[in-house]
Design a protein around this motif. Structure first.
Motif, mmCIF file in Angstrom:
data_model
loop_
_atom_site.group_PDB
_atom_site.id
_atom_site.type_symbol
_atom_site.label_atom_id
_atom_site.label_comp_id
_atom_site.label_asym_id
_atom_site.label_seq_id
_atom_site.Cartn_x
_atom_site.Cartn_y
_atom_site.Cartn_z
ATOM 1 N N PHE B 123 -42.184 61.642 18.136
ATOM 2 C CA PHE B 123 -43.330 62.071 17.339
ATOM 3 C C PHE B 123 -44.595 61.925 18.155
ATOM 4 O O PHE B 123 -44.732 60.985 18.929
ATOM 5 C CB PHE B 123 -43.499 61.167 16.108
ATOM 6 N N LEU B 124 -45.505 62.876 17.919
ATOM 7 C CA LEU B 124 -46.859 62.705 18.435
ATOM 8 C C LEU B 124 -47.771 62.619 17.219
ATOM 9 O O LEU B 124 -47.757 63.511 16.367
ATOM 10 C CB LEU B 124 -47.254 63.898 19.319
ATOM 11 N N PHE B 125 -48.509 61.546 17.114
ATOM 12 C CA PHE B 125 -49.478 61.411 16.025
ATOM 13 C C PHE B 125 -50.879 61.370 16.596
ATOM 14 O O PHE B 125 -51.115 60.738 17.622
ATOM 15 C CB PHE B 125 -49.242 60.118 15.220
ATOM 16 N N ASP B 126 -51.799 62.070 15.904
ATOM 17 C CA ASP B 126 -53.210 61.928 16.231
ATOM 18 C C ASP B 126 -53.797 61.207 15.028
ATOM 19 O O ASP B 126 -53.883 61.771 13.947
ATOM 20 C CB ASP B 126 -53.839 63.308 16.417
ATOM 21 N N ARG B 127 -54.129 59.958 15.182
ATOM 22 C CA ARG B 127 -54.437 59.062 14.060
ATOM 23 C C ARG B 127 -53.283 59.145 13.060
ATOM 24 O O ARG B 127 -52.163 58.859 13.450
ATOM 25 C CB ARG B 127 -55.787 59.410 13.454
ATOM 26 N N SER B 128 -53.529 59.574 11.810
ATOM 27 C CA SER B 128 -52.386 59.569 10.904
ATOM 28 C C SER B 128 -51.760 60.962 10.715
ATOM 29 O O SER B 128 -50.989 61.174 9.800
ATOM 30 C CB SER B 128 -52.810 58.982 9.559
ATOM 31 N N ARG B 187 -35.233 62.456 10.261
ATOM 32 C CA ARG B 187 -36.494 62.521 10.985
ATOM 33 C C ARG B 187 -37.701 62.799 10.070
ATOM 34 O O ARG B 187 -38.755 62.189 10.228
ATOM 35 C CB ARG B 187 -36.405 63.590 12.078
ATOM 36 N N SER B 188 -37.530 63.716 9.120
ATOM 37 C CA SER B 188 -38.712 64.088 8.329
ATOM 38 C C SER B 188 -39.150 62.942 7.414
ATOM 39 O O SER B 188 -40.349 62.737 7.190
ATOM 40 C CB SER B 188 -38.426 65.339 7.505
ATOM 41 N N ALA B 189 -38.184 62.177 6.917
ATOM 42 C CA ALA B 189 -38.560 61.047 6.069
ATOM 43 C C ALA B 189 -39.185 59.935 6.909
ATOM 44 O O ALA B 189 -40.118 59.256 6.479
ATOM 45 C CB ALA B 189 -37.341 60.522 5.314
ATOM 46 N N VAL B 190 -38.675 59.776 8.131
ATOM 47 C CA VAL B 190 -39.265 58.782 9.035
ATOM 48 C C VAL B 190 -40.726 59.178 9.300
ATOM 49 O O VAL B 190 -41.636 58.349 9.290
ATOM 50 C CB VAL B 190 -38.484 58.697 10.378
ATOM 51 N N GLU B 191 -40.917 60.472 9.496
ATOM 52 C CA GLU B 191 -42.261 60.983 9.762
ATOM 53 C C GLU B 191 -43.230 60.636 8.627
ATOM 54 O O GLU B 191 -44.330 60.137 8.875
ATOM 55 C CB GLU B 191 -42.183 62.500 9.951
ATOM 56 N N SER B 192 -42.797 60.858 7.388
ATOM 57 C CA SER B 192 -43.729 60.538 6.293
ATOM 58 C C SER B 192 -43.970 59.033 6.193
ATOM 59 O O SER B 192 -45.064 58.600 5.840
ATOM 60 C CB SER B 192 -43.242 61.023 4.917
ATOM 61 N N PHE B 193 -42.924 58.268 6.504
ATOM 62 C CA PHE B 193 -43.088 56.814 6.470
ATOM 63 C C PHE B 193 -44.164 56.376 7.476
ATOM 64 O O PHE B 193 -45.070 55.597 7.162
ATOM 65 C CB PHE B 193 -41.745 56.142 6.777
ATOM 66 N N ILE B 194 -44.078 56.920 8.700
ATOM 67 C CA ILE B 194 -45.044 56.557 9.738
ATOM 68 C C ILE B 194 -46.450 56.998 9.320
ATOM 69 O O ILE B 194 -47.427 56.261 9.463
ATOM 70 C CB ILE B 194 -44.678 57.215 11.095
ATOM 71 N N GLN B 195 -46.503 58.214 8.773
ATOM 72 C CA GLN B 195 -47.789 58.745 8.340
ATOM 73 C C GLN B 195 -48.470 57.809 7.335
ATOM 74 O O GLN B 195 -49.656 57.524 7.425
ATOM 75 C CB GLN B 195 -47.549 60.097 7.689
ATOM 76 N N GLN B 196 -47.642 57.320 6.398
ATOM 77 C CA GLN B 196 -48.160 56.414 5.389
ATOM 78 C C GLN B 196 -48.684 55.119 6.029
ATOM 79 O O GLN B 196 -49.778 54.653 5.724
ATOM 80 C CB GLN B 196 -47.033 56.102 4.382
ATOM 81 N N LEU B 197 -47.884 54.579 6.958
ATOM 82 C CA LEU B 197 -48.300 53.343 7.631
ATOM 83 C C LEU B 197 -49.624 53.538 8.361
ATOM 84 O O LEU B 197 -50.516 52.691 8.319
ATOM 85 C CB LEU B 197 -47.256 52.924 8.673
ATOM 86 N N LEU B 198 -49.750 54.691 9.033
ATOM 87 C CA LEU B 198 -50.955 54.932 9.814
ATOM 88 C C LEU B 198 -52.160 55.202 8.921
ATOM 89 O O LEU B 198 -53.287 54.888 9.276
ATOM 90 C CB LEU B 198 -50.733 56.087 10.793
ATOM 91 N N LYS B 199 -51.897 55.765 7.755
ATOM 92 C CA LYS B 199 -53.006 55.979 6.810
ATOM 93 C C LYS B 199 -53.536 54.638 6.337
ATOM 94 O O LYS B 199 -54.734 54.440 6.167
ATOM 95 C CB LYS B 199 -52.515 56.783 5.608
#
Ligand code: FES
Lengths: 79, 400
Positions: B123-128, B187-199
Motif C-alpha cells: 500500500f501507498l498512503f498519503d496521510r490517511s 487486501r481491501s479490508a486491510v486497506e480500510s483498517f489502515i485508513q481508519q488507524l491513520l485517520k
C-alpha cells in the motif's frame, strides 16, 4: 524526620543505593515514625561519601545498618 | 548528519505461526554507508519453520546485497528468482518477496522503487488516503516453473506524510474460514483498517502501525496465528530531534552558552548527569527534583526539571543505556528506571545531538566506580555507534 540521600554517581555506587533500599523498607514497617525520604544531587562531598542528611545534619560514610541504628537512636532519644 | 528536511522511519512487527519458534517470514532493512539509500526486503518462504526460514533469509539477503549493487532493480529480482529453487511437487517458487529501494536525493526528493513477487501488493498512503500505484508487469522466463511468472515493478515519489506498507499473506489471509471472513481478511479490508488507524492518528510511528496491523490479524486468527504474520512500514516525515547535554563544560564561562543552546533547542531534551543538571538549575533558576519512585540497585533515580524531558544521573545510567542498546533489549522488557525512559526518548527520535562537556569529574576517579564507566567520551562514542549502525539514527557530537 526528613532524610535526604545523595543520589549522585559516587554516593549511589558507594552504598546509598543499599541505604535507600533499607530506609524504604524501614519506613514501610514503621509507618508511625513519619519518615520523609528525599533524593539529592551531588553534595560535593564525594570523597567522604556516601552522604546523607538527617534533618539537615550531614552524616558521612554510613552503610545501611549504621543508618538504621542511627535512626533508632534518634527516635528513642526523642521525648 | 544528512541535512535533509525529512527522514525515513522504517520498522516492522511480526508473529510466528502458532507453535513455531522460528519464522518463514523474514524482514531485513539496511542503509548504505553514504546514507542516501535504504533497502527493505520482506520475504516469505514456502511453509513454515526452519526450512522456510532458511529460504526466506536467503532470498532477503540476496535482495539486500543486489539492491546495493549497480545492477538495476528488475534485473536483481530476476537473478534472485532464477537462483531460487522451484518446489518439485508444487511447482511453485520457494519464496515470495517484496523489495523497497529508497533513494534519498540531494534536494529532499525521495523516490522509491517497488519490486514485488507474489506477496500481497503493497500500500501507498498519503496521510490517511490510499493512493493507487501504477504497476508494470514483467514476465520472466523460468523454464523450471509451470506457470508464467511475473514480477511487478513501480516507482513512486514520496513526500512528507507518505507511507509504504508491506505485509505477507499471513495478514491478508488471517481469519480464513471464519464465519465473518470466509476468504480471510483480504487486501481491501486491510486497506480500510489502515485508513481508519491513520485517520485516528496521522503521526503514528511505523512500529506502532505495523504492530496494530499484525495484532488485528492475530485476533482474526482467534489469537493463534495459522501462518507467520509480518507487516513492515516505511514512513516519510519530519525528523524528531533530541538533544543530550552531558558533562560540565571545560570552561565555566561556557556554562551559559550550553544552557542556552539546549533550552532553545527545538525538540526533546535530556540532561545526563547531576553536576550538569545543577548548572542548568542555576542558570535557569529552576529546581531539580530527584524522583525516588523509579530506581534500582544499579541505576540511580531520574530527576525532573521544568522545560527538560528527562534528567538523569550521569555515568552509571549512560553506561547501562549503551549496554541495553548494544544488546537490542526491547524497551518493554526493561525495568522502570531512568534507563528505560532514556531508551524510549532515544528510540522515538530520528536525530540525536550530543553536547559533551569535557571537565573530568573527580568523583569518577573514585575506585568504587567501575573503571569502564569512567570515561564519558568513550561511552558517548559507543552510544552513537550503536544508534547509527543498529537503529539507523542520525547523530552529531560537539564538545564544550
Ligand atoms: S555524589 Fe554524593 S557527594 Fe558527590
Amino acid at each position: 524526620m526528613k532524610i535526604e540521600l545523595c543520589m549522585g554517581s559516587s554516593c549511589f555506587a558507594r552504598g546509598n543505593a543499599a541505604v535507600l533500599e533499607a530506609l524504604e523498607l524501614y519506613a514501610s514497617q514503621h509507618e508511625d515514625c513519619e519518615i520523609v525520604l528525599a533524593g539529592h544531587l551531588c553534595l560535593r562531598e564525594c570523597s567522604k561519601g556516601p552522604n546523607i542528611r538527617i534533618d539537615g545534619e550531614l552524616c558521612q560514610g554510613l552503610g545501611p545498618r549504621e543508618v538504621i541504628s542511627r535512626l533508632k537512636q534518634l527516635q528513642e532519644s526523642k521525648p | 548528519m544528512r541535512p535533509g528536511k525529512f527522514v525515513v522511519d522504517v520498522d516492522y512487527a511480526q508473529f510466528y505461526k502458532q507453535g513455531q519458534r522460528i519464522g518463514g517470514d523474514v524482514f531485513l532493512y539496511s542503509r548504505n554507508p553514504e546514507k542516501n539509500r535504504i533497502v527493505c526486503t520482506l520475504s516469505d518462504g514456502l511453509g513454515s519453520g526452519v526450512k522456510a526460514n532458511v529460504l526466506a533469509s536467503m532470498t532477503a539477503h540476496m535482495a539486500q546485497k543486489l539492491s546495493f549493487s549497480p545492477i538495476n532493480a528488475v534485473h536483481s529480482a530476476e537473478i534472485i528468482m532464477n537462483t531460487l529453487p522451484v518446489c518439485k511437487e508444487r511447482k511453485i517458487s520457494y519464496s515470495t518477496f517484496s523489495i523497497i529501494q529508497i533513494l534519498l536525493g540531494e534536494q529532499d526528493g525521495i523516490t522509491a522503487q517497488l519490486i514485488e513477487y507474489d506477496n500481497p501488493r503493497m500500500f501507498l498512503f498519503d496521510r490517511s488516503v490510499s493512493v493507487p500505484v501504477e504497476q508494470k508487469r514483467i514476465i520472466l522466463d523460468r523454464p523450471a516453473a509451470c506457470k508464467d511468472e511475473s514480477l511487478s515493478w513501480s516507482s513512486v515519489g514520496l513526500e512528507n506524510g507518505c507511507r509504504l506498507i508491506m505485509m505477507t499473506d499471513g495478514v491478508t489471509q488471517s481469519g480464513l474460514g471464519t464465519h465473518r471472513y470466509p476468504l480471510g481478511w483480504r487486501r481491501s479490508a486491510v486497506e480500510s483498517f489502515i485508513q481508519q488507524l491513520l485517520k485516528e492518528d496521522e503521526d503514528i510511528s511505523s512500529k506502532e502501525l505495523a504492530r496494530a496491523i499484525i495484532q488485528k490479524a492475530r485476533a482474526l486468527d482467534a489469537g493463534l496465528p495459522k501462518d507467520d504474520i509480518t507487516c513492515a512500514v516505511v514512513t516519510v516525515r519530519r525528523p524528531r530531534d533530541l538533544i543530550i547535554a552531558t558533562g560540565p563544560p571545560y570552561r565555566e564561562s561556557d556554562d551559559a552558552a550550553l544552557v542556552e543552546q539546549v533550552m532553545d533547542f527545538q525538540g526533546k531534551k535530556i540532561i545526563s548527569g547531576g553536576t550538569t543538571a545543577q548548572i542548568f538549575s542555576r542558570e535557569c533558576h529552576e529546581e531539580v527534583r530527584v524522583d525516588l519512585s523509579s530506581w534500582n540497585a544499579d541505576i540511580p533515580p531520574a530527576s525532573s526539571m521544568k522545560g527538560v524531558d528527562l534528567v538523569t544521573e550521569g555515568m552509571l545510567t549512560l553506561n547501562r543505556v549503551a549496554v541495553e542498546l548494544e544488546r537490542r533489549t526491547p524497551v518493554e522488557e526493561l525495568p522502570p528506571t531512568a534507563v528505560r525512559s532514556y531508551l524510549e526518548l532515544l528510540l522515538s527520535s530520528d536525530r540525536v545531538f550530543f553536547v559533551v562537556g569535557t571537565t573530568i569529574n573527580e568523583a569518577h576517579q573514585d575506585p568504587n566506580i567501575p573503571f569502564e564507566i569512567g570515561i564519558r567520551r568513550t561511552i558517548i562514542h559507543r552510544i552513537r555507534t550503536v544508534l547509527e549502525d543498529s537503529y539507523l539514527k542520525e547523530t552529531s557530537l560537539s564538545y564544550l
